[in-house]
Scaffold this motif. Structure first.
Motif, PDB file in Angstrom:
ATOM      1  N   SER A 525       0.826  -1.215   0.000  1.00  0.00           N
ATOM      2  CA  SER A 525       0.000   0.000   0.000  1.00  0.00           C
ATOM      3  C   SER A 525       0.854   1.256   0.000  1.00  0.00           C
ATOM      4  O   SER A 525       0.581   2.228  -0.723  1.00  0.00           O
ATOM      5  N   ILE A 526       1.928   1.274   0.795  1.00  0.00           N
ATOM      6  CA  ILE A 526       2.817   2.443   0.861  1.00  0.00           C
ATOM      7  C   ILE A 526       3.527   2.644  -0.475  1.00  0.00           C
ATOM      8  O   ILE A 526       3.655   3.773  -0.971  1.00  0.00           O
ATOM      9  N   LYS A 530       3.488   5.980  -2.762  1.00  0.00           N
ATOM     10  CA  LYS A 530       4.730   6.687  -3.094  1.00  0.00           C
ATOM     11  C   LYS A 530       4.909   6.805  -4.604  1.00  0.00           C
ATOM     12  O   LYS A 530       5.325   7.861  -5.103  1.00  0.00           O
ATOM     13  N   GLU A 531       4.595   5.741  -5.328  1.00  0.00           N
ATOM     14  CA  GLU A 531       4.786   5.787  -6.775  1.00  0.00           C
ATOM     15  C   GLU A 531       3.774   6.714  -7.428  1.00  0.00           C
ATOM     16  O   GLU A 531       4.069   7.375  -8.424  1.00  0.00           O
ATOM     17  N   GLN A 532       2.526   6.743  -6.875  1.00  0.00           N
ATOM     18  CA  GLN A 532       1.542   7.673  -7.421  1.00  0.00           C
ATOM     19  C   GLN A 532       1.956   9.121  -7.167  1.00  0.00           C
ATOM     20  O   GLN A 532       1.657  10.014  -7.964  1.00  0.00           O
ATOM     21  N   GLU A 587       2.471  -1.924  -8.493  1.00  0.00           N
ATOM     22  CA  GLU A 587       1.325  -2.678  -9.014  1.00  0.00           C
ATOM     23  C   GLU A 587       1.565  -4.177  -8.906  1.00  0.00           C
ATOM     24  O   GLU A 587       0.652  -4.944  -8.595  1.00  0.00           O
ATOM     25  N   GLU A 588       2.796  -4.605  -9.148  1.00  0.00           N
ATOM     26  CA  GLU A 588       3.117  -6.027  -9.068  1.00  0.00           C
ATOM     27  C   GLU A 588       2.982  -6.536  -7.635  1.00  0.00           C
ATOM     28  O   GLU A 588       2.420  -7.606  -7.387  1.00  0.00           O
ATOM     29  N   VAL A 589       3.496  -5.772  -6.680  1.00  0.00           N
ATOM     30  CA  VAL A 589       3.428  -6.214  -5.283  1.00  0.00           C
ATOM     31  C   VAL A 589       1.978  -6.197  -4.783  1.00  0.00           C
ATOM     32  O   VAL A 589       1.531  -7.094  -4.075  1.00  0.00           O
TER      33      VAL A 589
END
Length: 1193
Positions: A525-526, A530-532, A587-589
């Motif tokens: 979730s974190i 962070k990527e967004q 997205e993969e995780v």
């Protein structure tokens, strides 16, 4: 001989008795086990002696050791020997030991059948009583089957002491041998009207216990029990009867109207609180028709609860809890009284009041009751009561799928407050509720996650005492909720750091495993956030945090934690490499944890239907054959083995390969029927939350003030309900306009209270096409299921007990004795006879239905002259509508009905062996199909006996070992000679004296002339010519038993001794001196002792060559082989070693140690007996006596 007796007495003087054993155990506290081991060795030596007194003493000590936990099953055979003692004090010891250590798995229990049967037929009521008492403790299905007839016969014994015990043990017989219930039930029903109150009470107890599980089968007894209830003054009998009516009333609502008046009278008048309590219970059971009596019961119970006596208070609360199930509003009005009981000093009272609160809860008072309980939690003393309070709070709130909760935020705050309890062992309950509410109620997830994150932040407060209490289990739920619903977290990174603290490693292993698993969910979730936000450095910092903190879990002592931490650490390191290359991985995780988890029903797995054509018992692959040698290499069963190669390190996959695998995995999940798909609405959809959420002021993460108090929600809930009421009042005023209103506001029901928010409770998932499984909760091993028998059906011949079969067999044979005309007479009206059994069965059912319906009907009977049979049927038809087509059967049935009543009376008379003409009339009645076929065969072959042999084996007839000694108008004397096991060469003569006159018999004296071989034991100082006084007197109509001991020199010949019984007969006219001469017969069989023998010992005895041989043959034998063996065993004291078809080997031993072996063979109409014995004269005498017995068969 005298030296041997003296030696035996001296040995017994130095034997340890039970008192010595107990004293020795107390004196050897330090080496108790060693001392008891020495005592057991001494007991084993004592059991090897022939003296029965020594054996009884040894068994008595073993019984005490068995109570201390020592196994004495090895002495089972010796216990049976002591059970067979003629002296009552020894016999009682044997039965006591058997009742403690015998069970269905005891090997030698089958050897007790004949001994118990002999004791049951003993003239001494105490021998019979101790046999019944012991048998009740170790009765097995085989013993119940073999002895059911003997016990049922004792139900008609002359002594109430025996009748009472026989009635009570029949309950155990019914449980072990349910087939005996229907034949024995008529006699059990007769005992309800027994003149002795003890027997009557025993019958009521047995029937009430039977009816407790299967009440519908005993509905026909309602009139009889009603008569007992209105006439009996015994409170315990009344309690049992009222309990029975409580079970019958739900089955027959009309019964309630009959019971209202007597039960109300009892409630008003009785001073016995136990009886009052049962009356209230019965009123509760009959609530549909007893609404008028309900308020009376509640008032009485309030008086009980307010009483200072704790026992009465407990009973009142217990009965109130039963009323609560059907009339909750009646109990809710006494809420103040129940809450007062929570302050009682007695913990049992408090616990019972807690049970009541569970049912008194509604939407209106839930918060008030829980608030009261929470105050008790804070000041509760003792962990047991505090744990019970915690459990009850959770049960009250979660009952019926949370139907009483209108504000789930309040419930979550209650659960959080309960986590402050120290020393509780119910942390797992709080955790389960947190998980359940968070999963089921979607609208509460955001609030639940915020509360759980606060718990995780203050985890070190809970972890400080984790080792001494179970409250740390809530961290299991907190970690899972924060991980599963991490999208609702406001500060996920702070929660992640809290879950990776070093202090977490002190938690139990299963909690650490959940921490590790949900750390990854938070991490995913974190990463996504962070990527967004294009925060690449922040994502790498979070990854580095996991890489640094996870190794502490890898070093855990718990294997599950190790495995999860190792796998996740490698995954995070791989992500770290991808992040270094600038590859987006969020997205993969996140895809690893996509989807929503729903609750699964507890019985979902059981209800999965088996697909058609699938055989779960069939082999998937052929099993390996046994012929294969062990040296051969086992073949691969599931796949072909391939040569193993060393695993090469795979190169890192590119994005295209990962995308391809991800698509394949999604496709596999879509096609998998067992994979739980997510709901159509996304997990992140916004939910309608309450507008008055309490903002949390979390200053310091460790501060408890940061947690919301449930009292705030109580005030908010009151304000919300007040606003709702005002809005409803405004709407009502607009509708009513000019109508006049009442001064008080209308009461608010539970349905009127709207929840604070729209709650969407997710139901438990079940598989598709789930099978119904209503039988899941029923116990397949319940013994009462076999007793669910229709007792109103007529008794079939196949169900009758042996004695009844025996009598029916005689009545079948009687037409042949009368000649062929009797058979021809039966064959004249075959149609009538084929129709008659069905009509009689229907008429019996109709008659029982008429009796019960007439008794329950409120319409008074017509006041007319004697009513003929058709009008009675008409009355029954007016009450109960007969089945379709039954009216045609009832028409023109008047003469047959009259004949059936005659048959019913004649059946009872024939069972008592009265008047031959009744037997002839009884023979004209039809039998079942099997007997009808047999009669046709007899008719065709003119009564040939060969066809009669096809009948079932005859039952063992009742036998008595007592013979008539002498009789005159004053007294009747019967006797029995029993071998004495205590001393060699002694026999005990039991004499029953029965006063047949109206005179009082006293000063009785028995004298038997001694012979060179046999001498009577007399008191010290008496001469040979003096008699032995009888130690009792006989009032008119009374009988009693006396025992006399005789010493025998030689037992190889039977002998007769002359004797005289002198007594004084006193009546109103005066006293006369009378005497009665007799001849006392000592048979050689009376010197034998029934001794069990194993087949291998029997074979060695025959092979020894020390035995003499003789044989006899008796012709004209008509009884079955089973009955033949029973007569030999009973009258001549033999035991069966082995039986094969119509041949049996038997064994017995004399009081002087002679071995007697028999081989009994039965031909078509003759019996041959081959015997071997260590004394030829004794064998010859025994065979002659046996020949006399067999010739009478």
């Amino acid at each position: 001989m005298a030296l041997k007796m003296v030696k035996g007495s001296i040995d017994r003087m130095f034997d340890k008795n039970l008192q010595d054993l107990v004293r020795g155990i107390r004196n050897h506290k330090e080496d108790e086990a060693k001392y008891i081991s020495q005592c057991i060795d001494e007991i084993k030596q004592e059991l090897k002696q022939d003296n029965i007194a020594v054996k009884a003493n040894a068994v008595c000590k073993l019984t005490y050791l068995q109570m201390l936990g020592y196994d004495i099953s090895w002495a089972a055979f010796n216990i049976i020997e002591v059970m067979s003692a003629s002296k009552f004090t020894f016999k009682r010891v044997g039965y006591l030991a058997a009742s403690q250590c015998f069970h269905e798995g005891t090997d030698v229990i089958m050897l007790t059948t004949n001994q118990i049967r002999k004791d049951l037929s003993s003239p001494s009521q105490y021998d019979t009583g101790v046999a019944l008492t012991g048998l009740s403790c170790f009765v097995t299905p085989d013993l119940a089957r073999d002895l059911a007839n003997d016990i049922m016969t004792l139900m008609s014994h002359t002594k109430p002491y025996i009748r009472k015990k026989a009635v009570l043990i029949m309950y155990k017989v019914f449980l072990k041998y349910p087939e005996s219930l229907r034949p024995a039930f008529p006699r059990l029903k007769e005992k309800l009207e027994d003149p002795d109150p003890g027997v009557q009470s025993a019958a009521v107890n047995v029937i009430c216990e039977l009816a407790r599980r299967n009440p519908k089968n005993y509905l026909s007894l309602a009139p009889l029990f009603f008569k007992l209830m209105t006439s009996s003054t015994n409170n315990w009998v009344l309690i049992k009867i009222i309990k029975l009516f409580g079970a019958l009333t739900p089955l027959e609502p009309r019964l309630g109207k009959k019971l209202i008046e007597p039960l109300t009278n009892l409630i008003h008048s009785t001073s016995a609180m136990s009886l009052l309590y049962e009356c209230v219970n019965t009123v509760i059971a009959g609530e549909p028709v007893w609404l008028s009596s309900f308020q009376l019961c509640v008032q009485k119970l309030r008086i009980l609860i307010e009483d200072s006596d704790q026992n009465l208070k407990y009973l009142g609360l217990l009965a109130m809890s039963k009323i609560l199930k059907t009339h909750p509003k009646s109990v809710q009005s006494h809420k103040d009284l129940i809450l007062q009981c929570l302050d009682d000093k007695d913990e049992s009272i408090r616990l019972r009041a807690l049970d009541l609160l569970y049912g008194m809860v509604s939407k209106k008072n839930l918060m008030e009751i829980v608030k009261k309980l929470m105050t008790h939690v804070d000041k509760a003393e003792g962990t047991t009561y505090r744990d019970e309070l915690l459990t009850k709070i959770i049960d009250i709130c979660s009952q019926s799928n949370y139907q009483h909760i209108t504000n789930f935020e309040w419930y979550i705050s209650i659960l959080v407050e309960l986590t402050r309890l120290e020393g509780t062992r119910h942390g797992h309950l709080i955790a389960a509720q947190m998980l359940d509410v968070a999963i089921r109620v979607k609208a509460i997830r955001k609030f639940a996650v915020s509360q759980m994150s606060s718990l995780l932040d203050s985890a070190h407060l809970v972890a400080s005492s984790t080792q001494r209490n179970g409250i740390c289990e809530v961290l299991y739920a907190a970690a899972w909720i924060c991980g599963e619903f991490s999208e609702h977290l406001q500060g996920p990174q702070q929660t992640l750091e809290a879950m990776l603290r070093p202090k977490v490693t002190t938690l139990p292993g299963h909690i650490q495993a959940v921490y590790v698993q949900n750390v990854v969910k938070l991490y995913a979730s974190i990463l996504q956030q962070k990527e967004q936000a294009a925060d690449t450095e922040g994502a790498q910092e979070v990854t580095q945090l996991l890489v640094e903190r996870l190794p502490q879990f890898v070093q855990s002592a718990d294997l599950e934690v190790q495995e999860r931490a190792s796998c996740i650490l490698q995954l995070v390191k791989h992500v770290q490499k991808l992040q270094a290359k600038g590859v987006p991985v969020a997205e993969e995780v996140s895809a690893l944890f996509a989807g929503e988890l729903n609750p699964v029903a507890p019985k979902a797995q059981k209800k999965v239907p088996v697909p058609e054509g699938l055989d779960l018992d069939a082999w998937i692959n052929e099993p390996p054959s046994d012929s294969e040698s062990e040296d051969e290499k086992p073949k691969a069963i599931f796949h072909e083995e391939e040569p193993r190669h060393t695993r090469r390190r795979q190169p890192e996959e590119d994005e295209e390969e990962l995308a391809r695998r991800r698509e394949a995995r999604k496709q596999e999940q879509a096609n998998n029927p067992f994979y739980i798909k997510s709901s159509p609405s996304p997990q992140k959809a916004s939910s309608d939350m309450m507008g008055f959420l309490v903002s949390l002021t979390c200053g310091h993460p460790c501060s408890p003030t940061g947690m919301p108090m449930s009292d705030q929600y109580v005030k908010l809930e009151e304000q919300r309900r007040h606003r709702q009421r005002l809005e409803k009042d405004k709407k009502r005023k607009k509708k009513e306009k000019g109508k006049r209103r009442h001064s008080s506001l209308p009461t608010e029901s539970d349905e009127d209270i709207a929840p604070a928010q729209r709650v969407d409770i997710i139901t438990e998932e079940m598989p598709e096409n789930a099978l119904p499984s209503d039988e899941d909760d029923k116990d397949p091993n319940d013994p009462y299921r076999a007793l669910d028998i229709d007792l109103d059906k007529p008794l079939a011949d196949s169900e009758k007990l042996p004695v009844q079969k025996h009598r029916n067999a005689e009545t079948v044979k009687s037409p042949e004795k009368e000649g062929v005309p009797g058979v021809e007479k039966k064959s004249k009206k075959p149609k009538k006879k084929e129709k008659k059994p069905k009509e009689r069965e229907r008429e019996k059912k109709d008659k029982k239905g008429e009796d019960l319906d007439f008794w329950l009907s409120t319409t008074p009977p017509p006041a007319a002259a004697p009513v003929p049979a058709p009008s009675t049927e008409g009355l029954a038809a007016s009450i109960v509508t007969p089945p379709k087509g039954e009216c045609e059967v009832l028409k023109g049935e008047e003469p047959q009905d009259e004949e059936d009543h005659m048959d019913h009376d004649q059946e009872r008379k024939s069972s008592r062996h009265k008047k031959k003409k009744h037997r002839k009339e009884k023979e004209e009645r039809p039998r079942d199909k099997k007997k009808a076929k047999r009669k046709q065969v007899v008719q065709l072959e003119n009564g040939a006996p060969a066809e009669e042999e096809e009948e079932e084996e005859e039952p063992i007839p009742p036998m008595s070992s007592y013979c008539l000694l002498a009789e005159n108008p004053y007294i009747k004397v019967t006797y029995d000679v029993q071998a004495s096991l205590q001393k060699d060469s002694q026999v005990t003569v039991s004499i029953i004296l029965e006063n047949q006159s109206s005179s009082f018999l006293k000063n009785m004296e028995l004298n038997v002339l001694d012979s060179l071989n046999t001498k009577m034991a007399r008191p010290e100082g008496s001469s040979v010519h003096d008699g032995v006084p009888v130690p009792f007197q006989l009032p008119p109509g009374v009988s009693n038993e006396a025992q006399f001991v005789f010493t025998i020199q030689s037992i190889v010949m039977a002998q007769k001794l002359k004797g005289t019984l002198s007594f004084i007969a006193k009546d109103d006219e005066g006293a006369t001196h009378e005497k009665l001469d007799f001849r006392l017969h000592f048979s050689c069989s009376s010197y034998l002792i029934t001794t069990p023998c194993y087949s291998d010992a029997f074979a060695k005895l025959l092979e020894s060559g020390d035995l003499s041989m003789n044989s006899i043959k008796v012709d004209g034998i008509s009884i079955s082989f089973q009955n033949l063996l029973a007569k030999i065993c009973f009258y001549h004291h033999f035991s069966v070693v082995e039986r094969v078809d119509s041949c049996a080997s038997m064994y017995s031993r004399s009081i002087q140690g002679h071995h007697v072996c028999l081989l009994v063979k039965k031909g078509e109409s003759s019996v041959s007996v081959d015997g071997k014995c260590s004394d030829a004269t004794l064998l010859s005498s025994l065979l002659e006596e046996m020949k006399t017995t067999l010739s009478q068969c």
